[in-house]
Design an enzyme around this catalytic site. Structure first.
Site, PDB file in Angstrom:
ATOM      1  N   ASP A  22      14.597  -0.874   1.298  1.00  0.00           N
ATOM      2  CA  ASP A  22      15.350  -0.795   2.686  1.00  0.00           C
ATOM      3  C   ASP A  22      16.279  -2.110   2.666  1.00  0.00           C
ATOM      4  OD1 ASP A  22      15.766  -0.714   5.430  1.00  0.00           O
ATOM      5  OD2 ASP A  22      14.397  -1.979   5.794  1.00  0.00           O
TER       6      ASP A  22
ATOM      7  N   LYS B   3       0.816  -1.209  -0.238  1.00  0.00           N
ATOM      8  CA  LYS B   3       0.221  -0.176  -0.056  1.00  0.00           C
ATOM      9  C   LYS B   3       0.799   1.277   0.165  1.00  0.00           C
ATOM     10  CE  LYS B   3      -3.119  -2.386   3.090  1.00  0.00           C
ATOM     11  NZ  LYS B   3      -3.561  -2.451   4.649  1.00  0.00           N
ATOM     12  N   GLY B   4       2.044   0.931   0.267  1.00  0.00           N
ATOM     13  CA  GLY B   4       2.864   2.177   0.694  1.00  0.00           C
ATOM     14  C   GLY B   4       3.071   3.203  -0.457  1.00  0.00           C
TER      15      GLY B   4
ATOM     16  N   GLU C 179       7.686   2.294  -6.050  1.00  0.00           N
ATOM     17  CA  GLU C 179       8.005   1.789  -4.586  1.00  0.00           C
ATOM     18  C   GLU C 179       7.973   2.922  -3.766  1.00  0.00           C
ATOM     19  OE1 GLU C 179       7.678  -0.245  -2.370  1.00  0.00           O
ATOM     20  OE2 GLU C 179       8.462  -2.337  -2.735  1.00  0.00           O
ATOM     21  N   ASP C 180       7.503   2.738  -2.318  1.00  0.00           N
ATOM     22  CA  ASP C 180       7.683   3.903  -1.429  1.00  0.00           C
ATOM     23  C   ASP C 180       9.143   4.029  -0.966  1.00  0.00           C
ATOM     24  OD1 ASP C 180       7.776   1.351  -0.439  1.00  0.00           O
ATOM     25  OD2 ASP C 180       6.213   1.993   1.369  1.00  0.00           O
TER      26      ASP C 180
ATOM     27  N   ASP D 100       3.861   3.564   6.521  1.00  0.00           N
ATOM     28  CA  ASP D 100       2.896   3.460   7.711  1.00  0.00           C
ATOM     29  C   ASP D 100       3.921   2.535   8.684  1.00  0.00           C
ATOM     30  OD1 ASP D 100       3.386   0.640   6.528  1.00  0.00           O
ATOM     31  OD2 ASP D 100       2.034  -0.066   8.117  1.00  0.00           O
TER      32      ASP D 100
ATOM     33  N   LYS E  59      17.033   3.648   1.535  1.00  0.00           N
ATOM     34  CA  LYS E  59      18.019   3.271   2.585  1.00  0.00           C
ATOM     35  C   LYS E  59      19.299   2.673   2.306  1.00  0.00           C
ATOM     36  CE  LYS E  59      14.569   2.986   6.228  1.00  0.00           C
ATOM     37  NZ  LYS E  59      14.093   2.198   7.105  1.00  0.00           N
TER      38      LYS E  59
ATOM     39  N   ARG F 163      -0.107   6.643   7.541  1.00  0.00           N
ATOM     40  CA  ARG F 163      -0.123   6.830   6.167  1.00  0.00           C
ATOM     41  C   ARG F 163      -0.475   8.207   5.590  1.00  0.00           C
ATOM     42  NH1 ARG F 163       1.257   1.639   4.100  1.00  0.00           N
ATOM     43  NH2 ARG F 163       0.146   0.173   5.120  1.00  0.00           N
TER      44      ARG F 163
ATOM     45  N   PHE G 142      13.550   4.640  10.723  1.00  0.00           N
ATOM     46  CA  PHE G 142      12.178   4.133  10.352  1.00  0.00           C
ATOM     47  C   PHE G 142      11.161   5.391  10.078  1.00  0.00           C
ATOM     48  CE2 PHE G 142       8.290   1.962  10.172  1.00  0.00           C
ATOM     49  CZ  PHE G 142       8.475   0.819   9.434  1.00  0.00           C
TER      50      PHE G 142
HETATM   51  P1  IMP Z   1      12.805  -3.951   1.753  1.00  0.00           P
HETATM   52  O1  IMP Z   1      12.280  -5.679   1.110  1.00  0.00           O
HETATM   53  O2  IMP Z   1      13.749  -4.668   3.074  1.00  0.00           O
HETATM   54  O3  IMP Z   1      13.747  -3.271   0.698  1.00  0.00           O
HETATM   55  O4  IMP Z   1      11.328  -3.426   2.370  1.00  0.00           O
HETATM   56  C1  IMP Z   1      10.687  -2.687   1.506  1.00  0.00           C
HETATM   57  C2  IMP Z   1       9.262  -2.484   2.363  1.00  0.00           C
HETATM   58  O5  IMP Z   1       9.549  -2.418   3.503  1.00  0.00           O
HETATM   59  C3  IMP Z   1       8.749  -1.336   1.837  1.00  0.00           C
HETATM   60  O6  IMP Z   1       8.219  -1.413   0.607  1.00  0.00           O
HETATM   61  C4  IMP Z   1       7.942  -0.758   3.162  1.00  0.00           C
HETATM   62  O7  IMP Z   1       6.775  -1.255   2.901  1.00  0.00           O
HETATM   63  C5  IMP Z   1       8.747  -1.395   4.143  1.00  0.00           C
HETATM   64  N1  IMP Z   1       9.556  -0.337   4.835  1.00  0.00           N
HETATM   65  C6  IMP Z   1      10.966  -0.370   4.850  1.00  0.00           C
HETATM   66  N2  IMP Z   1      11.447   0.534   5.562  1.00  0.00           N
HETATM   67  C7  IMP Z   1      10.311   1.159   5.990  1.00  0.00           C
HETATM   68  C8  IMP Z   1      10.337   2.375   6.720  1.00  0.00           C
HETATM   69  O8  IMP Z   1      11.216   3.063   7.219  1.00  0.00           O
HETATM   70  N3  IMP Z   1       8.975   2.936   6.922  1.00  0.00           N
HETATM   71  C9  IMP Z   1       8.048   2.294   6.406  1.00  0.00           C
HETATM   72  N4  IMP Z   1       7.866   1.195   5.571  1.00  0.00           N
HETATM   73  C10 IMP Z   1       9.179   0.716   5.425  1.00  0.00           C
END
Ligand code: IMP
Length: 174
Positions: A102, A42-43, A98-99, A158, A130, A164, A151
């Site tokens: 990470d 949803k992000g 994508e939002d 969220d 990040k 959100r 975070f």
């Molecule tokens: P990744 O697979 O670790 O790259 O994570 C990606 C997903 O984790 C994003 O699409 C977000 O939904 C969530 N996410 C990662 N870091 C944050 C943050 O700082 N705030 C909110 N959601 C996050």
């Protein structure tokens, strides 16, 4: 699991300015192509809505819903499709929106999965990155802001489904 808001990291004005620049760049890069923009729910829903209005090329949109962190702050690396695309992307110029990236596990898994569907091209656009937290190697084609290892919530992002609807991107402390 509410978390408390610490400080504004990126203001709504800075976001709007950067989204405009991204839209202009994407419009230039796809000047002779019809684009298919895929928002990851949803992000990305607010970023996606603002970004497509800054793109001046013809485009189609669709959404995917992937399983997320749940209530944890740590990525499991286990991704499931909860809602898939409504159409084929074969032969299309596709851009994933994508939002945040990470660890990179979600976007890496998604690009590998969508490439199997044989789009003509596949690019990625993320609002936030990040890089210090990366586990797998993946670099977005378009990125709004590089942020530190905090975070963040707001502008679609969220913490346990909260925050959100904030207009700014803020740091939250668990
Ligand atoms: P990744 O697979 O670790 O790259 O994570 C990606 C997903 O984790 C994003 O699409 C977000 O939904 C969530 N996410 C990662 N870091 C944050 C943050 O700082 N705030 C909110 N959601 C996050």
């Amino acid at each position: 699991m509410e978390g408390s808001i610490k400080e504004i990291l990126i203001s709504r004005e800075e976001i709007a300015e950067r989204v405009k620049v991204l839209g202009e760049k994407i419009s230039r890069d796809y000047f002779d192509k019809k684009l298919m923009v895929i928002g990851i729910l949803k992000g990305s829903f607010i970023f996606m809505a603002d970004l497509v209005r800054e793109i001046t090329r013809p485009l189609e949109i669709d959404f995917m819903l992937l399983s997320s962190y749940g209530n944890s702050l740590q990525s499991s690396g286990q991704v499931n499709i909860l809602k898939d695309l409504g159409q084929s992307i074969r032969g299309k110029e596709v851009m994933i929106v994508e939002d945040i990236i990470d660890t990179g596990l979600t976007l890496k898994w998604l690009t590998d999965t969508l490439l199997l569907r044989e789009p003509s091209s596949l690019r990625t656009c993320t609002l936030l990155d990040k890089p210090s937290r990366r586990i797998v190697e993946i670099t977005p084609d378009y990125n709004g802001f590089i942020i530190p290892d905090s975070f963040v919530v707001g502008y679609g992002l969220d913490y346990s489904e909260r925050y959100r609807n904030l207009s700014d991107i803020v740091i939250v402390e668990p």
